[in-house]
Write a protein that holds these residues in place. Structure first.
Motif, mmCIF file in Angstrom:
data_model
loop_
_atom_site.group_PDB
_atom_site.id
_atom_site.type_symbol
_atom_site.label_atom_id
_atom_site.label_comp_id
_atom_site.label_asym_id
_atom_site.label_seq_id
_atom_site.Cartn_x
_atom_site.Cartn_y
_atom_site.Cartn_z
ATOM 1 N N SER A 107 1.040 -5.160 -9.774
ATOM 2 C CA SER A 107 1.262 -5.172 -8.328
ATOM 3 C C SER A 107 0.036 -5.696 -7.582
ATOM 4 O O SER A 107 -1.083 -5.688 -8.086
ATOM 5 C CB SER A 107 1.627 -3.774 -7.840
ATOM 6 N N ALA A 108 0.292 -6.129 -6.361
ATOM 7 C CA ALA A 108 -0.769 -6.672 -5.508
ATOM 8 C C ALA A 108 -1.768 -5.580 -5.153
ATOM 9 O O ALA A 108 -1.402 -4.403 -5.045
ATOM 10 C CB ALA A 108 -0.153 -7.270 -4.256
ATOM 11 N N LYS B 237 -2.851 -5.753 0.832
ATOM 12 C CA LYS B 237 -1.500 -5.413 1.319
ATOM 13 C C LYS B 237 -1.563 -4.777 2.698
ATOM 14 O O LYS B 237 -0.774 -5.112 3.576
ATOM 15 C CB LYS B 237 -0.803 -4.441 0.362
ATOM 16 N N THR C 12 -0.034 -7.145 5.551
ATOM 17 C CA THR C 12 1.239 -6.710 6.131
ATOM 18 C C THR C 12 1.061 -6.097 7.510
ATOM 19 O O THR C 12 2.004 -5.518 8.050
ATOM 20 C CB THR C 12 1.951 -5.683 5.218
ATOM 21 N N TYR D 58 6.689 -4.976 6.504
ATOM 22 C CA TYR D 58 7.806 -4.460 5.714
ATOM 23 C C TYR D 58 9.028 -4.159 6.577
ATOM 24 O O TYR D 58 10.054 -3.746 6.066
ATOM 25 C CB TYR D 58 7.396 -3.193 4.961
ATOM 26 N N LEU E 187 -3.030 -12.097 -1.876
ATOM 27 C CA LEU E 187 -1.609 -11.778 -2.038
ATOM 28 C C LEU E 187 -0.775 -12.965 -2.521
ATOM 29 O O LEU E 187 0.290 -12.762 -3.111
ATOM 30 C CB LEU E 187 -1.039 -11.255 -0.717
ATOM 31 N N TRP F 139 2.903 -12.846 -4.180
ATOM 32 C CA TRP F 139 4.041 -12.977 -3.271
ATOM 33 C C TRP F 139 4.400 -14.426 -2.948
ATOM 34 O O TRP F 139 5.358 -14.679 -2.242
ATOM 35 C CB TRP F 139 3.752 -12.233 -1.972
ATOM 36 N N ARG G 65 6.333 -11.044 4.471
ATOM 37 C CA ARG G 65 5.672 -9.735 4.653
ATOM 38 C C ARG G 65 4.278 -9.860 5.244
ATOM 39 O O ARG G 65 3.768 -8.916 5.834
ATOM 40 C CB ARG G 65 5.552 -9.008 3.312
ATOM 41 N N VAL G 66 3.633 -10.998 5.055
ATOM 42 C CA VAL G 66 2.285 -11.193 5.589
ATOM 43 C C VAL G 66 2.413 -11.531 7.070
ATOM 44 O O VAL G 66 2.904 -12.592 7.444
ATOM 45 C CB VAL G 66 1.530 -12.302 4.829
#
Length: 187
Positions: free
Chosen positions: A19-20, A25, A29, A35, A93, A97, A103-104
């Motif tokens: 995972s990132a 994140k 995000t 999200y 990320l 991703w 999401r960014v």
């Protein structure tokens, strides 16, 4: 192949092996606003607007005359800090991703703050109306992408993820300053 592996047999998209990282994140995000299931970019811009409004209310001022300078200074600091942090977070990320993931939204936050630079220049009482106008204008430019914004959006890399939203914020800023200075117009 590093942190991402191509599935061999069925040619599916890349899948992450791990995972990132957490800090990128959080920054990328926009503290989780990316999200939001519907319109994450708008959610990031609205969060930036709310942070800016709260910051404006929290600034201790000796007089109303110093309000524009103080708020502009804090806004410029937010833009600079989050532009650098956003480029770093986006670069971290992207292997997980992909290029410019939805999401960014730190780029939308920085673009929104750029548009908000116009708001303190006018009457203190009109600050919220100017802020809402900045949100509408920024989202228009960010979604429609006219006047070179689309060209920047098509470029690849963490810097370019931020650059198109900064330009949308600059266009919004210029329009707000022009319209706000028309005699008789109250924004």
């Amino acid at each position: 192949m590093g942190q991402v592996e191509q599935e061999k047999n069925n040619g599916r998209n890349l899948r992450p092996l791990k995972s990132a990282p957490v800090l990128p994140k959080i920054i990328g995000t926009g503290f989780g606003s990316g999200y939001f299931p519907l319109c994450p970019g708008t959610a990031g811009a609205v969060l930036a607007l709310l942070i800016w409004i709260l910051l404006g209310e929290a600034i201790p001022l000796p007089s109303r005359e110093s309000f524009p300078v103080a708020l502009e200074s804090f806004t410029i600091a937010l833009i600079l800090i989050f532009t650098v942090a956003g480029i770093w977070a986006t670069a971290k990320l992207m292997p997980f991703w992909g290029d410019d993931p939805k999401r960014v939204v730190v780029d939308e936050m920085v673009g929104q703050w750029t548009a908000l630079l116009a708001a303190p220049a006018f009457e203190y009482e009109n600050r919220i109306a100017m802020a809402l106008a900045a949100l509408i204008l920024f989202r228009f430019f960010d979604i429609v992408k006219p006047l070179g914004i689309r060209t920047l959006d098509r470029k690849r890399g963490a810097f370019w993820v931020m650059a198109d939203d900064l330009l949308a914020g600059v266009y919004s800023l210029v329009i707000l300053i022009i319209v706000g200075n028309i005699p008789g117009w109250v924004i």
